[in-house]
Design an enzyme around this catalytic site. Sequence first.
Site, PDB file in Angstrom:
ATOM      1  N   SER A  38      22.393  -0.026  29.285  1.00 44.66           N
ATOM      2  CA  SER A  38      22.730   1.417  28.996  1.00 44.66           C
ATOM      3  C   SER A  38      21.337   2.145  29.197  1.00 44.66           C
ATOM      4  O   SER A  38      20.350   1.461  29.557  1.00 44.66           O
ATOM      5  CB  SER A  38      22.972   1.748  27.501  1.00 44.66           C
ATOM      6  OG  SER A  38      22.013   1.168  26.557  1.00 44.66           O
ATOM      7  N   ILE A  44      21.143  11.973  34.539  1.00 45.21           N
ATOM      8  CA  ILE A  44      20.081  12.419  35.479  1.00 45.21           C
ATOM      9  C   ILE A  44      20.522  12.374  36.613  1.00 45.21           C
ATOM     10  O   ILE A  44      20.646  13.099  37.676  1.00 45.21           O
ATOM     11  CB  ILE A  44      18.739  11.755  35.664  1.00 45.21           C
ATOM     12  CG1 ILE A  44      18.248  11.821  34.033  1.00 45.21           C
ATOM     13  CG2 ILE A  44      17.831  12.343  36.464  1.00 45.21           C
ATOM     14  CD1 ILE A  44      17.866  13.108  33.609  1.00 45.21           C
ATOM     15  N   GLU A  50      30.844  12.028  34.100  1.00 46.45           N
ATOM     16  CA  GLU A  50      30.411  11.125  33.713  1.00 46.45           C
ATOM     17  C   GLU A  50      31.049  10.159  32.537  1.00 46.45           C
ATOM     18  O   GLU A  50      31.189  10.728  31.556  1.00 46.45           O
ATOM     19  CB  GLU A  50      28.670  11.490  33.161  1.00 46.45           C
ATOM     20  CG  GLU A  50      27.908  10.282  32.690  1.00 46.45           C
ATOM     21  CD  GLU A  50      26.475  11.047  32.178  1.00 46.45           C
ATOM     22  OE1 GLU A  50      26.189  12.103  32.427  1.00 46.45           O
ATOM     23  OE2 GLU A  50      25.993  10.347  31.689  1.00 46.45           O
ATOM     24  N   GLU A  88      35.057   0.115  24.031  1.00 46.07           N
ATOM     25  CA  GLU A  88      35.517   1.362  23.896  1.00 46.07           C
ATOM     26  C   GLU A  88      35.700   2.301  25.096  1.00 46.07           C
ATOM     27  O   GLU A  88      36.383   3.202  25.161  1.00 46.07           O
ATOM     28  CB  GLU A  88      34.188   2.438  23.419  1.00 46.07           C
ATOM     29  CG  GLU A  88      33.825   1.985  21.868  1.00 46.07           C
ATOM     30  CD  GLU A  88      33.076   0.816  21.662  1.00 46.07           C
ATOM     31  OE1 GLU A  88      32.939  -0.123  22.526  1.00 46.07           O
ATOM     32  OE2 GLU A  88      32.903   0.494  20.208  1.00 46.07           O
ATOM     33  N   LYS A 124      22.085 -10.273  40.976  1.00 49.92           N
ATOM     34  CA  LYS A 124      23.220 -10.705  40.459  1.00 49.92           C
ATOM     35  C   LYS A 124      24.088  -9.709  39.289  1.00 49.92           C
ATOM     36  O   LYS A 124      25.227  -9.760  39.201  1.00 49.92           O
ATOM     37  CB  LYS A 124      22.905 -12.107  39.825  1.00 49.92           C
ATOM     38  CG  LYS A 124      24.136 -12.663  39.089  1.00 49.92           C
ATOM     39  CD  LYS A 124      24.968 -13.432  40.038  1.00 49.92           C
ATOM     40  CE  LYS A 124      24.627 -14.820  40.757  1.00 49.92           C
ATOM     41  NZ  LYS A 124      25.237 -15.259  41.943  1.00 49.92           N
ATOM     42  N   LYS A 130      22.513  -6.972  51.297  1.00 56.03           N
ATOM     43  CA  LYS A 130      23.135  -8.097  50.456  1.00 56.03           C
ATOM     44  C   LYS A 130      24.126  -7.606  49.368  1.00 56.03           C
ATOM     45  O   LYS A 130      25.160  -8.015  49.004  1.00 56.03           O
ATOM     46  CB  LYS A 130      21.870  -8.956  49.659  1.00 56.03           C
ATOM     47  CG  LYS A 130      22.387 -10.044  48.975  1.00 56.03           C
ATOM     48  CD  LYS A 130      21.179 -10.738  48.382  1.00 56.03           C
ATOM     49  CE  LYS A 130      21.610 -11.772  47.239  1.00 56.03           C
ATOM     50  NZ  LYS A 130      20.538 -12.208  46.749  1.00 56.03           N
ATOM     51  N   CYS A 163      14.402  27.820  14.453  1.00 59.52           N
ATOM     52  CA  CYS A 163      15.346  27.404  13.568  1.00 59.52           C
ATOM     53  C   CYS A 163      14.988  26.915  12.159  1.00 59.52           C
ATOM     54  O   CYS A 163      14.378  27.981  11.464  1.00 59.52           O
ATOM     55  CB  CYS A 163      16.567  26.441  14.000  1.00 59.52           C
ATOM     56  SG  CYS A 163      18.181  26.851  13.192  1.00 59.52           S
ATOM     57  N   ARG A 170      23.210  26.689   9.352  1.00 56.30           N
ATOM     58  CA  ARG A 170      24.189  27.229   8.244  1.00 56.30           C
ATOM     59  C   ARG A 170      23.403  28.229   7.373  1.00 56.30           C
ATOM     60  O   ARG A 170      24.035  29.084   6.585  1.00 56.30           O
ATOM     61  CB  ARG A 170      24.356  26.024   7.154  1.00 56.30           C
ATOM     62  CG  ARG A 170      25.658  25.689   7.062  1.00 56.30           C
ATOM     63  CD  ARG A 170      26.041  24.175   6.377  1.00 56.30           C
ATOM     64  NE  ARG A 170      26.425  23.145   6.882  1.00 56.30           N
ATOM     65  CZ  ARG A 170      27.597  23.080   7.647  1.00 56.30           C
ATOM     66  NH1 ARG A 170      28.510  23.908   7.510  1.00 56.30           N
ATOM     67  NH2 ARG A 170      27.629  21.698   8.283  1.00 56.30           N
ATOM     68  N   HIS A 217      18.052  28.956  18.847  1.00 52.72           N
ATOM     69  CA  HIS A 217      17.442  27.782  19.782  1.00 52.72           C
ATOM     70  C   HIS A 217      17.599  28.166  21.260  1.00 52.72           C
ATOM     71  O   HIS A 217      18.086  27.879  22.016  1.00 52.72           O
ATOM     72  CB  HIS A 217      18.324  26.440  19.722  1.00 52.72           C
ATOM     73  CG  HIS A 217      18.481  25.828  18.351  1.00 52.72           C
ATOM     74  ND1 HIS A 217      17.724  24.747  17.966  1.00 52.72           N
ATOM     75  CD2 HIS A 217      19.249  26.161  17.468  1.00 52.72           C
ATOM     76  CE1 HIS A 217      17.961  24.459  16.836  1.00 52.72           C
ATOM     77  NE2 HIS A 217      18.886  25.192  16.498  1.00 52.72           N
ATOM     78  N   GLU A 261      15.620  26.831  23.341  1.00 50.19           N
ATOM     79  CA  GLU A 261      15.444  25.791  24.115  1.00 50.19           C
ATOM     80  C   GLU A 261      16.533  25.326  24.813  1.00 50.19           C
ATOM     81  O   GLU A 261      16.571  24.399  25.862  1.00 50.19           O
ATOM     82  CB  GLU A 261      14.785  24.451  23.406  1.00 50.19           C
ATOM     83  CG  GLU A 261      15.661  23.851  22.470  1.00 50.19           C
ATOM     84  CD  GLU A 261      15.606  24.529  20.884  1.00 50.19           C
ATOM     85  OE1 GLU A 261      15.294  25.651  21.095  1.00 50.19           O
ATOM     86  OE2 GLU A 261      16.060  23.831  20.004  1.00 50.19           O
TER      87      GLU A 261
HETATM   88  N1  GLN Z   1      18.895  23.386   8.409  1.00 51.59           N
HETATM   89  C1  GLN Z   1      18.727  24.806   8.675  1.00 51.59           C
HETATM   90  C2  GLN Z   1      20.331  25.371   8.595  1.00 51.59           C
HETATM   91  O1  GLN Z   1      21.458  24.689   8.385  1.00 51.59           O
HETATM   92  C3  GLN Z   1      18.421  24.845  10.229  1.00 51.59           C
HETATM   93  C4  GLN Z   1      18.994  24.186  11.134  1.00 51.59           C
HETATM   94  C5  GLN Z   1      18.261  23.830  12.395  1.00 51.59           C
HETATM   95  O2  GLN Z   1      17.095  23.747  12.597  1.00 51.59           O
HETATM   96  N2  GLN Z   1      18.995  23.583  13.630  1.00 51.59           N
HETATM   97  O3  GLN Z   1      20.176  26.688   8.456  1.00 51.59           O
END
Ligand code: GLN
Length: 537
Positions: A15, A21, A143, A152, A191, A225, A382, A464, A509, A511
């Site tokens: 794995s 990628i 993939e 699995e 192999k 080969k 977050c 949350r 987020h 990112e």
């Molecule tokens: N634990 C926090 C919440 O649920 C922040 C969650 C996170 O950083 N993704 O609000």
Amino acid sequence: MAETKYIFVTGGVVSSLGKGIISSSIGKLLQARGYNITIQKFDPYINIDPGTLNPYEHGECYVTEDGLETDLDLGHYERFTGIRTTHANNITTGRIYKNVIEKERRGDYLGKTIQVVPHITDEIKRNIKQLGIKYKFDFVITEIGGTIGDIESAPFLEAIRQFKWENEGNAINIHLTYVPYLSAAKEIKTKPTQSSVKQLQSQGIQPDILVLRTEHHLDDSIRRKVANFCNVAPDAVIQSEDMPSIYQVPVNLQNQGLDEIILKKLGLPVGERPGLGPWRNFLDRREKATEEVHIALVGKYDLQDAYKSILESLAHAGVYNDHKVRTHFINSEQVTADNVATLLSGVQGVVICPGFGQRGIEGKITAARYTREHDIPTFGICLGMQMMVIEFARNVLGYADANSREMDETTRHNVIDIMEEQKAVTHMGGTMRLGAYECDIRKGSRTWEAYGRQEKVFERHRHRYEFNNHYTAQYEQNGMQCVGINPESNLVEIVEIPQLKWYIGTQFHPEYSSTVLRPHPLFMSFVEAAIAGKQPC
Ligand code: GLN
């Protein structure tokens, strides 16, 4: 294109070979030829989605715009191709079974005995086909997680076998294997690849193309080969050597004509080789960037994959700021008021990472205090943003017991609170505030500048808890501004301290949406601020 073409990517021998990628690179190369593509991942575990998995089990949990918690490979798909993935792009064994069982309960199977073949395999095939038809893709690259030989993955392989047979000419299999080098014998060993292909053949799948992962260059004799033993044409044996950057992989595969072979096998015209201009510019710029900027990641998971998208976003922003970003992981459980200065010495920027639960939060709060008091560029994401907010309440607003309801249900100063709609939630899986929401940015704020003066953005969430609006005025009067607001719910999505060089926290987020060709504006601006803070040598 009249008919959708399907490419299945499987992996053998071991794995962690980087199927994600390779799949992303194939997607990129086909996209560069003008095709409309998507990439889908099947994960052979029973969880309905990876949302409930500990990052130590499976790395970061990535989130799609439509709110699915997914495998981190979907992050690679988006970063490479710039396309947005959806619920249909990550499917686990658990989901397949859930769908089948729900149909059975509804009575859809009209009294039949439900079996792996044909019911589970049909459901897998339906999920592959549906993606191509619904969104009219030219190519669906699928993939298959796991390694050939895993119990699995067996239903998925059986589904591919049937699919290839039913869609002859429109579906191929690319098998990725590992070719080890034995240093004692000074020999490259094929192999394991032969055995892996035999195993695939014994399941009725003949690979059309082999991609050999290797740490050493393989000469033609090795490729011949392998071709000979595996019923694959020599030009369809491609090698994928270790590269200094994952973003070089598409170029390396294109140099060996992988996309041309795919097109030929699927009966499509080959035409000119596309130039990959902007992509190559990114790589050139990356290569030329020799100056470094040091960024600390304060988090609790001491594992590269746990913060994958943050690391990639920083790397993208580094390239476009002509710097190499050197990241330093700092375990928040070990950060104290006594050692924080030493731990953060020599870094020009600090990311306070996302997370869940009590462990390591006091270290994050301590780091947020230190960077606020010493004006070091800081990006809270977050949970990181929530820690900035708690720190400010404790040390500026004077609420020593300020906390999040997540950590302390009885706190009197719940500056971070449970969201109203979360109060009734009983199940953990898939019930957070997930996916992309609109956010209005205050004109004239630092964040607004960072976003290139956009007043509306659309960013992905996974949490949350939220900023408690009861305290908004107090924060604003004391210097922390709530500059990003959800227009529907009035939830605070972004806080900043405009008096500082760069001190911004986002409830979402960012990112998840940085890509190679479109780095995220907040990461761009954060890295720029960190560079600006470097001491002249
Ligand atoms: N634990 C926090 C919440 O649920 C922040 C969650 C996170 O950083 N993704 O609000």
